[in-house]
Motif scaffolding. Structure first.
Motif, PDB file in Angstrom:
ATOM      1  N   ARG A   1      -7.216  12.642  -6.301  1.00  0.00           N
ATOM      2  CA  ARG A   1      -5.811  12.787  -6.677  1.00  0.00           C
ATOM      3  C   ARG A   1      -5.155  11.419  -6.813  1.00  0.00           C
ATOM      4  NH1 ARG A   1      -0.546  15.643  -3.809  1.00  0.00           N
ATOM      5  NH2 ARG A   1      -0.860  14.072  -2.205  1.00  0.00           N
ATOM      6  N   ALA A   2      -5.483  10.510  -5.891  1.00  0.00           N
ATOM      7  CA  ALA A   2      -4.934   9.153  -5.958  1.00  0.00           C
ATOM      8  C   ALA A   2      -5.389   8.456  -7.233  1.00  0.00           C
ATOM      9  CB  ALA A   2      -5.360   8.362  -4.726  1.00  0.00           C
ATOM     10  N   SER A   3      -6.662   8.542  -7.538  1.00  0.00           N
ATOM     11  CA  SER A   3      -7.187   7.898  -8.750  1.00  0.00           C
ATOM     12  C   SER A   3      -6.571   8.510  -9.998  1.00  0.00           C
ATOM     13  CB  SER A   3      -8.714   8.028  -8.795  1.00  0.00           C
ATOM     14  OG  SER A   3      -9.315   7.367  -7.696  1.00  0.00           O
ATOM     15  N   ASP A   4      -6.468   9.831 -10.021  1.00  0.00           N
ATOM     16  CA  ASP A   4      -5.883  10.508 -11.181  1.00  0.00           C
ATOM     17  C   ASP A   4      -4.424  10.101 -11.369  1.00  0.00           C
ATOM     18  OD1 ASP A   4      -8.272  11.795 -11.561  1.00  0.00           O
ATOM     19  OD2 ASP A   4      -7.628  13.713 -10.698  1.00  0.00           O
TER      20      ASP A   4
ATOM     21  N   GLN B   1      -9.903  -0.701 -13.005  1.00  0.00           N
ATOM     22  CA  GLN B   1      -9.196  -1.497 -11.993  1.00  0.00           C
ATOM     23  C   GLN B   1      -9.128  -0.773 -10.653  1.00  0.00           C
ATOM     24  OE1 GLN B   1      -5.418  -2.888 -13.465  1.00  0.00           O
ATOM     25  NE2 GLN B   1      -4.966  -4.103 -11.655  1.00  0.00           N
ATOM     26  N   ILE B   2      -9.520   0.499 -10.614  1.00  0.00           N
ATOM     27  CA  ILE B   2      -9.420   1.321  -9.413  1.00  0.00           C
ATOM     28  C   ILE B   2     -10.782   1.399  -8.739  1.00  0.00           C
ATOM     29  CG2 ILE B   2      -8.779   3.600  -8.534  1.00  0.00           C
ATOM     30  CD1 ILE B   2      -7.256   3.936 -11.291  1.00  0.00           C
ATOM     31  N   VAL B   3     -10.826   1.030  -7.455  1.00  0.00           N
ATOM     32  CA  VAL B   3     -12.110   1.020  -6.752  1.00  0.00           C
ATOM     33  C   VAL B   3     -11.982   1.729  -5.400  1.00  0.00           C
ATOM     34  CG1 VAL B   3     -12.927  -1.095  -7.836  1.00  0.00           C
ATOM     35  CG2 VAL B   3     -11.618  -1.249  -5.716  1.00  0.00           C
ATOM     36  N   PRO B   4     -12.986   2.505  -4.997  1.00  0.00           N
ATOM     37  CA  PRO B   4     -12.966   3.107  -3.662  1.00  0.00           C
ATOM     38  C   PRO B   4     -13.235   2.045  -2.603  1.00  0.00           C
ATOM     39  CG  PRO B   4     -15.018   3.619  -4.779  1.00  0.00           C
ATOM     40  CD  PRO B   4     -14.176   2.904  -5.777  1.00  0.00           C
TER      41      PRO B   4
ATOM     42  N   VAL C   1       0.864  -1.186   0.000  1.00  0.00           N
ATOM     43  CA  VAL C   1       0.000   0.000   0.000  1.00  0.00           C
ATOM     44  C   VAL C   1       0.899   1.234   0.000  1.00  0.00           C
ATOM     45  CG1 VAL C   1      -1.913  -1.146   1.162  1.00  0.00           C
ATOM     46  CG2 VAL C   1      -0.200   0.051   2.528  1.00  0.00           C
ATOM     47  N   VAL C   2       0.456   2.246  -0.692  1.00  0.00           N
ATOM     48  CA  VAL C   2       1.185   3.511  -0.773  1.00  0.00           C
ATOM     49  C   VAL C   2       0.358   4.580  -0.083  1.00  0.00           C
ATOM     50  CG1 VAL C   2       2.073   5.301  -2.313  1.00  0.00           C
ATOM     51  CG2 VAL C   2       2.330   2.888  -2.918  1.00  0.00           C
ATOM     52  N   VAL C   3       0.991   5.304   0.831  1.00  0.00           N
ATOM     53  CA  VAL C   3       0.318   6.404   1.529  1.00  0.00           C
ATOM     54  C   VAL C   3       0.913   7.707   1.019  1.00  0.00           C
ATOM     55  CG1 VAL C   3      -0.341   7.375   3.752  1.00  0.00           C
ATOM     56  CG2 VAL C   3       0.067   4.909   3.544  1.00  0.00           C
ATOM     57  N   GLY C   4       0.109   8.467   0.279  1.00  0.00           N
ATOM     58  CA  GLY C   4       0.572   9.726  -0.290  1.00  0.00           C
ATOM     59  C   GLY C   4       0.821   9.600  -1.775  1.00  0.00           C
ATOM     60  N   ALA C   5      -0.087  10.171  -2.584  1.00  0.00           N
ATOM     61  CA  ALA C   5       0.022  10.060  -4.046  1.00  0.00           C
ATOM     62  C   ALA C   5       0.622  11.319  -4.646  1.00  0.00           C
ATOM     63  CB  ALA C   5      -1.348   9.776  -4.648  1.00  0.00           C
ATOM     64  N   GLY C   6       1.716  11.791  -4.044  1.00  0.00           N
ATOM     65  CA  GLY C   6       2.433  12.936  -4.588  1.00  0.00           C
ATOM     66  C   GLY C   6       3.400  12.497  -5.671  1.00  0.00           C
ATOM     67  N   LYS C   7       4.472  13.272  -5.860  1.00  0.00           N
ATOM     68  CA  LYS C   7       5.399  13.007  -6.966  1.00  0.00           C
ATOM     69  C   LYS C   7       6.097  11.658  -6.792  1.00  0.00           C
ATOM     70  CE  LYS C   7       9.084  15.090  -9.695  1.00  0.00           C
ATOM     71  NZ  LYS C   7       9.961  16.269  -9.883  1.00  0.00           N
TER      72      LYS C   7
ATOM     73  N   VAL D   1      -8.702   2.580  -3.288  1.00  0.00           N
ATOM     74  CA  VAL D   1      -8.369   3.974  -2.995  1.00  0.00           C
ATOM     75  C   VAL D   1      -9.159   4.402  -1.772  1.00  0.00           C
ATOM     76  CG1 VAL D   1      -8.546   6.363  -3.785  1.00  0.00           C
ATOM     77  CG2 VAL D   1      -7.776   4.590  -5.362  1.00  0.00           C
ATOM     78  N   THR D   2      -8.466   4.976  -0.777  1.00  0.00           N
ATOM     79  CA  THR D   2      -9.120   5.359   0.460  1.00  0.00           C
ATOM     80  C   THR D   2      -8.431   6.564   1.080  1.00  0.00           C
ATOM     81  OG1 THR D   2      -9.797   4.584   2.669  1.00  0.00           O
ATOM     82  CG2 THR D   2      -7.715   3.761   1.818  1.00  0.00           C
ATOM     83  N   THR D   3      -9.131   7.227   1.971  1.00  0.00           N
ATOM     84  CA  THR D   3      -8.532   8.333   2.734  1.00  0.00           C
ATOM     85  C   THR D   3      -8.090   7.891   4.116  1.00  0.00           C
ATOM     86  OG1 THR D   3     -10.681   8.998   3.614  1.00  0.00           O
ATOM     87  CG2 THR D   3      -9.995  10.020   1.537  1.00  0.00           C
ATOM     88  N   ASP D   4      -8.395   6.642   4.485  1.00  0.00           N
ATOM     89  CA  ASP D   4      -8.207   6.146   5.851  1.00  0.00           C
ATOM     90  C   ASP D   4      -7.075   5.121   5.908  1.00  0.00           C
ATOM     91  OD1 ASP D   4      -8.391   5.223   8.424  1.00  0.00           O
ATOM     92  OD2 ASP D   4     -10.466   4.532   8.284  1.00  0.00           O
TER      93      ASP D   4
END
Length: 269
Positions: free
Chosen positions: A41-44, A55-58, A8-14, A76-79
């Motif tokens: 932002r994560a999905s994008d 393939q991307i699901v909340p 899992v990746v936390v933070g979808a920045g650069k 994809v989640t905020t938690d």
């Protein structure tokens, strides 16, 4: 073998997005989820680097994440709590926020997950404590491979494994005394850019100023010191001018004609 490492990746920045691009084509690795305060932002980010949108699901619960993993989807989640669950192996912390990164690492370690700490500023602050906690829990705590601190640490490990005594370790960078007084308001002059050009390229003035004024170098050397046991000079980094041909004569203690305060030092040239 049909049993990939679940990440899992936390933070979808650069940095997080760069990893998402690589994870898509890495055998034996499955990206289970991306956590970000902004799920769009994560999905994008996922779509931008080649992940199919379907393939991307909340996901909002550990059960939903487990179901997504079984179906080969990316949640994809905020938690962060959602991803600290059975079946997840590694948490990649790339938020860039020191407090959040430390909190995420502690929670992951206590849940039995391995941690790759991309947020090097958090490692500088509490890295040794996190490493001890991970060791006691039987999991791995590591810097991110590919970034300079980890590459330098690899070289230190290699040299010590070969039986060498490491006198100094660090990096080279372009540095002028005038950089020390640079601020985010004046930084683009040093790069030969206008503020508009930098903004259009998505470049943050605070971050790029840290590359110039010595901040980033100090952070990276502190991370190397944490991981290797090498130490800094009492007065901090000196940035001695030094080409590659002169490293062996400059990066030795002063008593032997060099510019180091002591043997076993981190420095930037």
């Amino acid at each position: 073998q049909g049993n990939p490492v679940q990440v899992v990746v936390v933070g979808a920045g650069k940095f997080g997005t760069m990893f998402l691009a690589q994870a898509r084509t890495t055998p034996g690795l499955h990206l289970a989820a991306v956590v970000d305060l902004d799920p769009s932002r994560a999905s994008d980010a996922l779509v931008r680097v080649g992940w199919p949108a379907e393939q991307i699901v909340p996901v909002s619960t550990a059960g939903e994440l487990a179901d997504a993993v079984l179906r080969g989807r990316v949640g994809v989640t905020t938690d962060v709590g959602v991803v600290l669950s059975d079946g997840i192996d590694v948490l990649v912390e790339s938020t860039g926020d020191v407090t959040a990164a430390a909190r995420h690492a502690v929670a992951a370690i206590d849940t039995g997950l391995h941690v790759v700490m991309v947020t090097v500023e958090a490692d500088v602050l509490v890295g040794p404590a996190l490493a001890r906690r991970a060791s006691e829990a039987g999991v791995v705590y590591s810097l991110a491979y590919g970034d300079q601190p980890a590459l330098v640490c690899e070289l230190v490990d290699w040299a010590r494994s070969c039986g060498f005594d490491v006198i100094a370790a660090g990096k080279g960078t372009r540095y002028l005394p005038s950089y020390h007084s640079s601020t985010p308001a004046t930084v683009w002059d040093h790069y030969g850019l206008t503020a508009t050009e930098a903004e259009q390229a998505g470049m943050r003035s605070q971050m790029f100023n840290s590359f110039l004024d010595g901040t980033k170098s100090a952070i990276e050397m502190a991370a190397i010191a944490n991981a290797t046991g090498l130490t800094s000079a009492p007065q901090g980094l000196q940035f001695p001018p030094c080409g590659t041909d002169d490293l062996a004569s400059v990066l030795i203690p002063r008593e032997f004609g060099g510019q180091l305060h002591h043997k076993g030092q981190v420095e930037v040239v």
